[in-house]
Scaffold this motif. Structure first.
Motif, short mmCIF file in Angstrom:
data_model
loop_
_atom_site.label_atom_id
_atom_site.label_comp_id
_atom_site.label_asym_id
_atom_site.label_seq_id
_atom_site.Cartn_x
_atom_site.Cartn_y
_atom_site.Cartn_z
N ALA A 128 0.85 -1.20 0.00
CA ALA A 128 0.00 0.00 0.00
C ALA A 128 0.88 1.25 0.00
CB ALA A 128 -0.92 -0.01 1.22
N SER A 129 1.99 1.16 0.71
CA SER A 129 2.87 2.32 0.80
C SER A 129 3.53 2.63 -0.55
CB SER A 129 3.89 2.06 1.92
OG SER A 129 5.09 2.67 1.65
N HIS A 130 3.97 1.60 -1.28
CA HIS A 130 4.54 1.86 -2.62
C HIS A 130 3.49 2.47 -3.54
CE1 HIS A 130 8.15 -0.09 -1.46
NE2 HIS A 130 7.61 -1.27 -1.32
N ALA A 131 2.27 1.95 -3.43
CA ALA A 131 1.20 2.49 -4.28
C ALA A 131 0.94 3.95 -3.91
CB ALA A 131 -0.08 1.65 -4.12
N MET A 132 0.91 4.23 -2.62
CA MET A 132 0.64 5.60 -2.18
C MET A 132 1.72 6.57 -2.66
SD MET A 132 0.15 7.19 1.58
CE MET A 132 -1.52 6.85 1.97
N ASN A 133 2.96 6.10 -2.68
CA ASN A 133 4.04 6.95 -3.18
C ASN A 133 3.81 7.38 -4.62
OD1 ASN A 133 5.28 6.76 -0.73
ND2 ASN A 133 6.77 5.21 -1.36
N LEU A 134 3.01 6.59 -5.33
CA LEU A 134 2.71 6.95 -6.72
C LEU A 134 1.34 7.60 -6.84
CD1 LEU A 134 4.13 3.77 -8.51
CD2 LEU A 134 5.16 6.04 -8.40
N GLY A 135 0.74 7.91 -5.69
CA GLY A 135 -0.53 8.62 -5.70
C GLY A 135 -1.76 7.72 -5.77
N TYR A 136 -1.57 6.43 -5.49
CA TYR A 136 -2.72 5.51 -5.53
C TYR A 136 -3.03 5.02 -4.11
CZ TYR A 136 -2.41 5.43 -10.58
OH TYR A 136 -2.41 5.80 -11.89
N GLU A 137 -4.25 5.26 -3.68
CA GLU A 137 -4.64 4.72 -2.38
C GLU A 137 -6.09 4.28 -2.38
OE1 GLU A 137 -4.99 7.91 0.74
OE2 GLU A 137 -3.50 8.87 -0.53
N LYS A 138 -6.43 3.46 -1.41
CA LYS A 138 -7.78 2.92 -1.34
C LYS A 138 -8.19 2.91 0.13
CE LYS A 138 -9.89 -0.65 -4.13
NZ LYS A 138 -9.78 -2.00 -4.63
N GLU A 139 -9.23 3.65 0.44
CA GLU A 139 -9.69 3.77 1.82
C GLU A 139 -10.01 2.39 2.42
OE1 GLU A 139 -9.77 6.07 3.98
OE2 GLU A 139 -11.32 5.50 5.42
N GLU A 140 -10.58 1.50 1.60
CA GLU A 140 -10.96 0.18 2.12
C GLU A 140 -9.76 -0.56 2.73
OE1 GLU A 140 -11.66 1.43 -0.75
OE2 GLU A 140 -13.65 0.88 -1.47
N LEU A 141 -8.60 -0.33 2.14
CA LEU A 141 -7.41 -1.02 2.66
C LEU A 141 -7.06 -0.53 4.06
CD1 LEU A 141 -5.21 -1.07 -0.57
CD2 LEU A 141 -6.13 -3.06 0.61
N PHE A 142 -7.16 0.79 4.25
CA PHE A 142 -6.86 1.33 5.58
C PHE A 142 -7.89 0.84 6.60
CE2 PHE A 142 -5.05 4.79 2.82
CZ PHE A 142 -3.74 4.44 3.04
N ILE A 143 -9.14 0.85 6.17
CA ILE A 143 -10.20 0.39 7.08
C ILE A 143 -9.91 -1.05 7.49
CG2 ILE A 143 -12.66 -0.16 7.29
CD1 ILE A 143 -13.24 2.17 5.37
N PHE A 144 -9.56 -1.88 6.49
CA PHE A 144 -9.33 -3.28 6.83
C PHE A 144 -8.11 -3.45 7.73
CE2 PHE A 144 -7.49 -7.47 6.37
CZ PHE A 144 -8.57 -8.23 6.80
#
Ligand code: FSO
Ligand code: SF4
Length: 545
Positions: A158-174
């Motif tokens: 998730a962190s690598h994805a976020m570094n490229l500007g991609y995130e998903k709230e569902e992942l944080f919730i889970f």
């Protein structure tokens, strides 16, 4: 300390005074405490999320905290002390946000949500009471840890994805829901097994997200011959998995006369079209992570560690190793991210200018770039080869490499596989056989490397596509066998993701995880057919039956 999260854990049971990985007792304990603090934050945060209260810092804090505790990421005691302090502050902040919004939080009474301390001594005392062994029932402990390790792997991706500007709230919730669930004494073995499978579902999601981030930013991996020799320029070696870090380094070294090479898990970066425009992006130097003590030495230039796997550096090259992101080691220079997300690598570049060129340790090329887009592009050819009998079976041999002698098994297994079989790989496990000359089948190389361990997602996409083409109802009816090598917690999320997708009869080695209790192992064997590896000969017989 008690740590049994990786494959190399002492005697297959647990590290109790110093990790085989080099993690010291105080760091191991503080990592346990940070996890505990994050569980406490999660108790409040999941309530906050239910009430629409947003706290982005909490999401990132938990993601990065999980990432930092993965094997071979961060060995720096001070980092954990600072994070525990910040974690306790954040817990109070989110609690206040809830109270201000009138949410009743009286039912949140767990010690993880209420204890507090200020001094390092208090942290160290508390840490000893909240580790892995604080869960007495060994099956509950086993499942809680299985879930936690899966979350760690998920957090890294998730962190690598976020570094490229991609995130998903569902992942944080889970992540937070599952962390909080590991504190819940009312959950049964079955509840926790369900949660482990659900972790696998989000594992698929996070790998898909990272795949989207990587391919939308840098293009679809292409079939690429990667040079493994060197040329006579000073150079920087990049290791780990973060493509954003690599991109910034390539930009900043462009035109400086400094070459850039990849090490370990960064090898697949060469497959992306966006990185091909850099003439100074020379090739891959060396092998999997565990050979770094020798290879960093002979590389001569500075090394940038963007993620795991960092091995405690030897004095002979210690001054050349730089860390960034969640990676840390006391005494090494850490390159921080600036407010705007940029990283300034000029110090490393200046350092490189003063260093001799790398010593050549091998020559030639290795081929890769067989992620889903490439392989699906070859689908007709592959289907044809399967139908004609030219390809008898595929072997998914994704995962990690490691130090243990027993991993020679994977080289031997690759060598002994019949010539009408194809290896699908991802992760650093490939270094056990990617330099063997295993030939090709009708022009299709017998080792197809999809990329990093997270690109195991590609292998799942390929399997699902084949299921469709061959009109099978079940992924397990395909001529694909799974012989996975694991080392650390990213492999755990990959494994849970495969289980979630319904893949059965996975062979896992070189040893089964120490954190699986006999009863949990039994469930995995009975329900999913998970099996340890045996000898190459025995396993080949089983697979080729
Ligand atoms: Fe290897 Fe290390 Fe990617 Fe792991 S570099 S062992 S599964 O961290 O992350 O494959
Ligand atoms: Fe031991 Fe592995 Fe934990 Fe390191 S990460 S302390 S080697 S179990």
């Amino acid at each position: 300390m008690f740590c049994y999260q990786c494959q190399e854990t002492t005697k297959g049971i647990g590290c109790t005074f110093k990790g085989i990985c080099g993690k010291t007792e105080d760091v191991a304990n503080l990592q346990d405490l940070l996890i505990y603090v994050m569980k406490g934050i999660s108790l409040y945060s999941i309530e906050a999320k239910k009430h629409g209260i947003i706290n982005k810092e909490v999401d990132q804090f938990i993601m990065n905290g999980l990432f930092a505790t993965i094997t071979n990421v961060n060995f720096d005691k001070n980092v954990f002390i600072e994070r525990i302090k910040r974690g306790l502050e954040l817990r109070e902040e989110i609690k206040e946000q809830l109270q201000k919004s009138g949410v009743n939080i009286e039912m949140i009474i767990h010690d993880a949500a209420t204890w507090t301390a200020e001094t390092v001594e208090e942290f160290e005392r508390k840490a000893k009471t909240v580790g892995v062994l604080s869960t007495e029932n060994e099956d509950i402990r086993s499942l809680r840890e299985l879930i936690t390790y899966g979350l760690k792997g998920m957090a890294a991706y998730a962190s690598h994805a976020m570094n490229l500007g991609y995130e998903k709230e569902e992942l944080f919730i889970f992540m937070q829901k599952a962390l909080a669930a590991t504190l819940n004494d009312h959950l049964s073995i079955d509840d926790l097994l369900d949660l482990a499978l659900e972790t696998g579902k989000y594992g698929v999601d996070v790998m898909a997200l990272l795949d989207e981030a990587n391919t939308s930013t840098y293009g679809n991996p292409e079939i690429t011959n990667v040079n493994i020799g060197v040329r006579n320029n000073p150079a920087i070696l990049v290791s780990g998995h973060d493509l954003k870090d690599l991109e910034q380094l390539l930009e900043q070294t462009n035109g400086t006369g400094i070459d850039v090479y990849t090490h370990g898990e960064m090898l697949p970066a060469h497959y992306y079209p966006a990185f091909k425009k850099y003439d100074h992006f020379m090739g891959n130097y060396g092998n999997a992570w565990w050979k770094q003590q020798k290879e960093f030495e002979s590389f001569n230039g500075p090394i940038l560690m963007t993620t795991n796997c960092l091995v405690p550096p030897k004095d002979s090259y210690k001054d050349r190793v730089y860390t960034t992101g969640d990676v840390g080691y006391e005494g090494l220079i850490h390159i921080e991210e600036e407010e705007n997300g940029n990283k300034d690598f000029s110090q490393i570049i200046e350092h490189a200018k003063k260093c001799p060129a790398p010593i050549e340790i091998e020559t030639g090329k290795i081929v890769g770039g067989f992620a889903h887009h490439t392989v699906l592009g070859l689908a007709d050819k592959i289907v044809e080869a399967v139908k004609s009998g030219a390809i008898r079976r595929f072997f998914v041999m994704a995962g990690c490499d490691g130090r243990m002698k027993s991993r020679d098994y994977y080289t031997e297994f690759a060598k002994q596989l019949p010539k009408d079989t194809i290896i699908l790989t991802a992760g650093c496990a490939k270094y056990r056989y990617n330099k063997l000359d295993l030939g090709d089948i009708n022009g299709i190389p017998r080792v197809l490397d999809a990329g990093q361990c997270n690109d195991s997602y590609s292998l799942a996409v390929i399997a699902l596509k084949l299921k469709e083409v061959f009109e099978r109802n079940d992924i397990n009816e395909l001529p694909i066998s799974y012989n996975i090598a694991w080392y650390e917690q990213k492999a755990v999320i990959v494994l849970l993701a495969l289980l979630y997708l319904g893949v059965k009869n996975i062979h896992l080695g070189p040893t089964l995880p120490g954190f699986l209790s006999p009863n949990v192992t039994k469930v995995l064997v009975e329900n999913f057919g998970i099996a340890p590896i045996q000898t190459v000969e025995e396993d080949l017989k089983v697979f080729l039956g």
